[in-house]
Design a protein around this motif. Sequence first.
Motif, PDB file in Angstrom:
ATOM      1  N   VAL A  75       0.809  -1.157   0.055  1.00 10.66           N
ATOM      2  CA  VAL A  75       0.107   0.028   0.111  1.00 10.66           C
ATOM      3  C   VAL A  75       0.701   1.342   0.066  1.00 10.66           C
ATOM      4  O   VAL A  75       1.993   1.224   0.720  1.00 10.66           O
ATOM      5  CB  VAL A  75      -0.972  -0.011   1.196  1.00 10.66           C
ATOM      6  N   GLU A  76       0.292   2.408  -0.696  1.00  7.28           N
ATOM      7  CA  GLU A  76       0.969   3.522  -0.709  1.00  7.28           C
ATOM      8  C   GLU A  76       0.213   4.485   0.283  1.00  7.28           C
ATOM      9  O   GLU A  76      -0.940   4.638   0.143  1.00  7.28           O
ATOM     10  CB  GLU A  76       1.025   4.156  -2.196  1.00  7.28           C
ATOM     11  N   LEU A  77       0.756   4.816   1.356  1.00  6.48           N
ATOM     12  CA  LEU A  77      -0.032   5.683   2.409  1.00  6.48           C
ATOM     13  C   LEU A  77      -0.070   7.070   1.918  1.00  6.48           C
ATOM     14  O   LEU A  77       0.684   7.589   1.254  1.00  6.48           O
ATOM     15  CB  LEU A  77       1.053   5.690   3.556  1.00  6.48           C
ATOM     16  N   GLU A  78      -1.383   7.325   1.954  1.00  6.59           N
ATOM     17  CA  GLU A  78      -1.911   8.945   1.757  1.00  6.59           C
ATOM     18  C   GLU A  78      -2.292   9.775   2.863  1.00  6.59           C
ATOM     19  O   GLU A  78      -1.567  10.223   3.467  1.00  6.59           O
ATOM     20  CB  GLU A  78      -2.890   8.544   0.507  1.00  6.59           C
ATOM     21  N   GLY A  79      -3.725   9.599   3.340  1.00  7.48           N
ATOM     22  CA  GLY A  79      -4.197  10.493   4.162  1.00  7.48           C
ATOM     23  C   GLY A  79      -4.284   9.946   5.460  1.00  7.48           C
ATOM     24  O   GLY A  79      -5.179  10.423   6.189  1.00  7.48           O
ATOM     25  N   ALA A  80      -3.519   9.042   5.986  1.00  7.97           N
ATOM     26  CA  ALA A  80      -3.526   8.627   7.370  1.00  7.97           C
ATOM     27  C   ALA A  80      -2.287   8.045   7.824  1.00  7.97           C
ATOM     28  O   ALA A  80      -1.294   7.870   7.022  1.00  7.97           O
ATOM     29  CB  ALA A  80      -4.644   7.135   7.208  1.00  7.97           C
ATOM     30  N   SER A  81      -2.005   7.651   8.946  1.00 11.63           N
ATOM     31  CA  SER A  81      -0.971   7.113   9.589  1.00 11.63           C
ATOM     32  C   SER A  81      -0.989   5.773   9.494  1.00 11.63           C
ATOM     33  O   SER A  81      -2.101   5.129   9.087  1.00 11.63           O
ATOM     34  CB  SER A  81      -0.550   7.585  10.894  1.00 11.63           C
ATOM     35  N   LEU A  82       0.110   5.051   9.587  1.00 12.99           N
ATOM     36  CA  LEU A  82       0.080   3.569   9.352  1.00 12.99           C
ATOM     37  C   LEU A  82      -1.084   3.139  10.573  1.00 12.99           C
ATOM     38  O   LEU A  82      -1.752   2.084  10.046  1.00 12.99           O
ATOM     39  CB  LEU A  82       1.444   2.729   9.660  1.00 12.99           C
ATOM     40  N   ASP A  83      -0.533   3.527  11.737  1.00  9.31           N
ATOM     41  CA  ASP A  83      -1.427   2.855  13.089  1.00  9.31           C
ATOM     42  C   ASP A  83      -3.322   3.307  12.736  1.00  9.31           C
ATOM     43  O   ASP A  83      -3.667   2.405  13.173  1.00  9.31           O
ATOM     44  CB  ASP A  83      -0.983   3.565  14.164  1.00  9.31           C
ATOM     45  N   GLY A  84      -3.105   4.379  12.084  1.00  9.92           N
ATOM     46  CA  GLY A  84      -4.715   4.952  11.944  1.00  9.92           C
ATOM     47  C   GLY A  84      -5.141   4.149  10.766  1.00  9.92           C
ATOM     48  O   GLY A  84      -6.348   3.387  10.782  1.00  9.92           O
ATOM     49  N   LEU A  85      -4.429   3.718   9.730  1.00 10.36           N
ATOM     50  CA  LEU A  85      -5.100   2.915   8.581  1.00 10.36           C
ATOM     51  C   LEU A  85      -5.493   1.579   9.279  1.00 10.36           C
ATOM     52  O   LEU A  85      -6.598   0.886   8.889  1.00 10.36           O
ATOM     53  CB  LEU A  85      -4.186   2.895   7.655  1.00 10.36           C
ATOM     54  N   MET A  86      -4.214   0.825   9.606  1.00  9.56           N
ATOM     55  CA  MET A  86      -4.545  -0.484  10.160  1.00  9.56           C
ATOM     56  C   MET A  86      -5.585  -0.466  11.320  1.00  9.56           C
ATOM     57  O   MET A  86      -6.708  -1.530  11.236  1.00  9.56           O
ATOM     58  CB  MET A  86      -3.240  -1.029  10.775  1.00  9.56           C
TER      59      MET A  86
END
Length: 154
Positions: A75-86
Motif C-alpha cells: 500500500v502507498e500511504l496517503e491521508g492516514a498514519s500506518l496506525d490509523g489505517l490499520m
Amino acid sequence: MPVTALPQGNRLRAGRFSEAGRIYLLTAVVHNRQCLFADWRLGRLVAHELRLAEDLALARSLAWVVMPDHLHWLVELEGASLDGLMQRVKSRSAKAINTVRQTQGKIWQKGYHDHAVRREESLKTLARYVVANPLRAGLVERIGDYPLWDAIWL
C-alpha cells in the motif's frame, strides 16, 4: 541495570514511522491464527475495507491478499498514519465479521508488521510475492482460482 525485553507487539511498534507517499508492505494476523478467512465471504468483508480506505484517500492499494489466517497489503500511504489505517481496517472489518457471524470478540491479533519499501526494491516483485501466497501455501494451483486478492498491475 538489566534491559527488560519488550513484548513482541511493542517491539513491532518501536521506531515505526508513517510517511505519506511511502509504500509499505503490511501484514496483519487473525487472532490465534484461526483460519477465519477460509470462508471467502468473510474475507470479502476485509477486501471491502481495503477498497473503502482507498475510496477515502487514506491509502492506495497496490496489491493485497487475504489468506485464511492473515492479510498481506502492499500500500502507498496517503491521508492516514500506518496506525490509523490499520486500526480502521481491522476494527471495521472485525465489526462486520462479528455482525455476519453473530458473534463478539477478537478477530485480529494486536498490532501488525510493516516494512517500508526501499527505492531499490521492485514493486512488481513484491506484488507478485503478495498475490502468490495462496500458490505457495498450496491452496490453489493458479492464482486466478483464489478469490481474495488484487493487484493494480493485473
